[in-house]
Design a protein around this motif. Sequence first.
Motif, PDB file in Angstrom:
ATOM      1  N   VAL A  35       0.972  -1.297   0.010  1.00 63.46           N
ATOM      2  CA  VAL A  35       0.025  -0.009  -0.089  1.00 63.46           C
ATOM      3  C   VAL A  35       0.917   1.405  -0.061  1.00 63.46           C
ATOM      4  O   VAL A  35       1.936   1.224   0.005  1.00 63.46           O
ATOM      5  CB  VAL A  35      -0.890   0.008   1.155  1.00 63.46           C
ATOM      6  N   THR A  39      -1.674   5.657   3.380  1.00 63.88           N
ATOM      7  CA  THR A  39      -2.693   4.569   3.754  1.00 63.88           C
ATOM      8  C   THR A  39      -2.283   3.986   5.270  1.00 63.88           C
ATOM      9  O   THR A  39      -2.879   3.837   6.182  1.00 63.88           O
ATOM     10  CB  THR A  39      -2.546   3.465   3.035  1.00 63.88           C
ATOM     11  N   THR A  42      -2.897   6.771   7.824  1.00 61.54           N
ATOM     12  CA  THR A  42      -4.352   6.588   8.181  1.00 61.54           C
ATOM     13  C   THR A  42      -4.634   5.529   9.159  1.00 61.54           C
ATOM     14  O   THR A  42      -5.312   5.579  10.036  1.00 61.54           O
ATOM     15  CB  THR A  42      -5.182   6.649   7.040  1.00 61.54           C
ATOM     16  N   TRP A  43      -3.957   4.261   8.907  1.00 57.89           N
ATOM     17  CA  TRP A  43      -3.987   3.231   9.921  1.00 57.89           C
ATOM     18  C   TRP A  43      -3.837   3.389  11.307  1.00 57.89           C
ATOM     19  O   TRP A  43      -4.446   2.946  12.265  1.00 57.89           O
ATOM     20  CB  TRP A  43      -3.668   1.961   9.368  1.00 57.89           C
ATOM     21  N   THR A  48      -8.613   5.253   9.718  1.00 55.53           N
ATOM     22  CA  THR A  48      -9.279   3.901   8.756  1.00 55.53           C
ATOM     23  C   THR A  48      -9.037   2.811   9.045  1.00 55.53           C
ATOM     24  O   THR A  48      -7.702   2.721   9.866  1.00 55.53           O
ATOM     25  CB  THR A  48      -9.114   4.302   7.158  1.00 55.53           C
ATOM     26  N   ASP A 241      -7.551  10.568   3.495  1.00 55.43           N
ATOM     27  CA  ASP A 241      -8.331   9.627   2.617  1.00 55.43           C
ATOM     28  C   ASP A 241      -9.375  10.265   2.019  1.00 55.43           C
ATOM     29  O   ASP A 241      -9.661  11.561   2.250  1.00 55.43           O
ATOM     30  CB  ASP A 241      -8.766   8.311   3.200  1.00 55.43           C
TER      31      ASP A 241
END
Length: 387
Positions: A35, A39, A42-43, A48, A241
Amino acid sequence: MTRSPGTPLPPPKARRRLREAASLTQAQLADRMGVTRATVRTWESGRTTPRGRRREAYAELLKTLAEEESAAAEPAAVPVVVAVRTGPGSPAEDAESLVLPAKALPAQELQEDEPEPAPEPVALTPAQAFDALYEFGTPALVRQTFLLTGRRELARESVERAFQTAWENWPEVARDRDPVGWVRAVAYEYALSPWQRFRPRNRHPEPPPADPGDRTLLNTLLRLPPRHRRTLLLYDGVGLDLPETAAETEASTPATANRLLNARRAMADRLPELADPEVLHRRLAEVASNERLRAAKPPTVRVGSERRARFWTRAAIAFTAALIGTTALTLRTAPTHYEPPVSPGETVRGVPPKVAPGALSDEELELRQKLRDQMQDGPERLTPRLE
């Protein structure tokens, strides 16, 4: 058909701690997961969570990192939870937690025979929590606002005004899931306000960046419409995102995706080397980092917010007092009974109504002479004579 629950994941802070304990950067973890770095960011921030097979792979990787950490020679440090007290006298359990660098205590100081005690939260006053948030978020927000407007002073003023608004609404900001995002939205709205163009100091251009490449990138970015520019900065610059970008810009997700595609296409048409989002993200960070952007100290911002609040409070009180005084004066001088208006004059026997004083017209002079010369009905007039 019942859908099976997803694979459990550690809390967002634990995910980041496991990655840092394994000496992995976000880019390295993103390569292993297949990824992007945004990403992974944000994790780890909790915005997300992965789904499906990617969630299972991420959970397995975190489990492996946790096992490696537990098998390490040195024991892990005990984190100290930092809490923010929203008001004097409020219990620590009701305080809003703020993202702060956690302190570490050596685990050797703990007795191995006794169970590990629960960490006690460190209570901060609202001023201390605000100062910590200001020092943590101001440098990045000033750089982002500079990319959004191309003006250094306006970027500094927008961020300071946003933090002043945050201090006025501190309980709400402290409870927010993303306090920096709350301040960022206010700063962007202030910086992109159409009223800024009418300010005298914003009518003159500021010195451009010294590097020709940075100057070209900034000019290309400023040519975009404000909405497209903000969407591109939030998605490719900040790393939000698509749903969060749509929520912050108050637009639907399809509209936000359309703005993002148009902004990327416009940037790629003028600068083909920025067609890759990763390259664009890196170049935006470089342009913003090359500028020397200053900001005021946290106490100065808090004092300015309190002064502005006092000013508007006093202005509201003065306006209310003036309104009450005007109403009282009106009630005092207003008539208490109805007075019919004076009826307009009417013509009687050919005599015109009385008019305002002034020179007589020819018709009026002729009528007056006629009245003097002719006898009126009735007895003759008695004219006094000298004997």
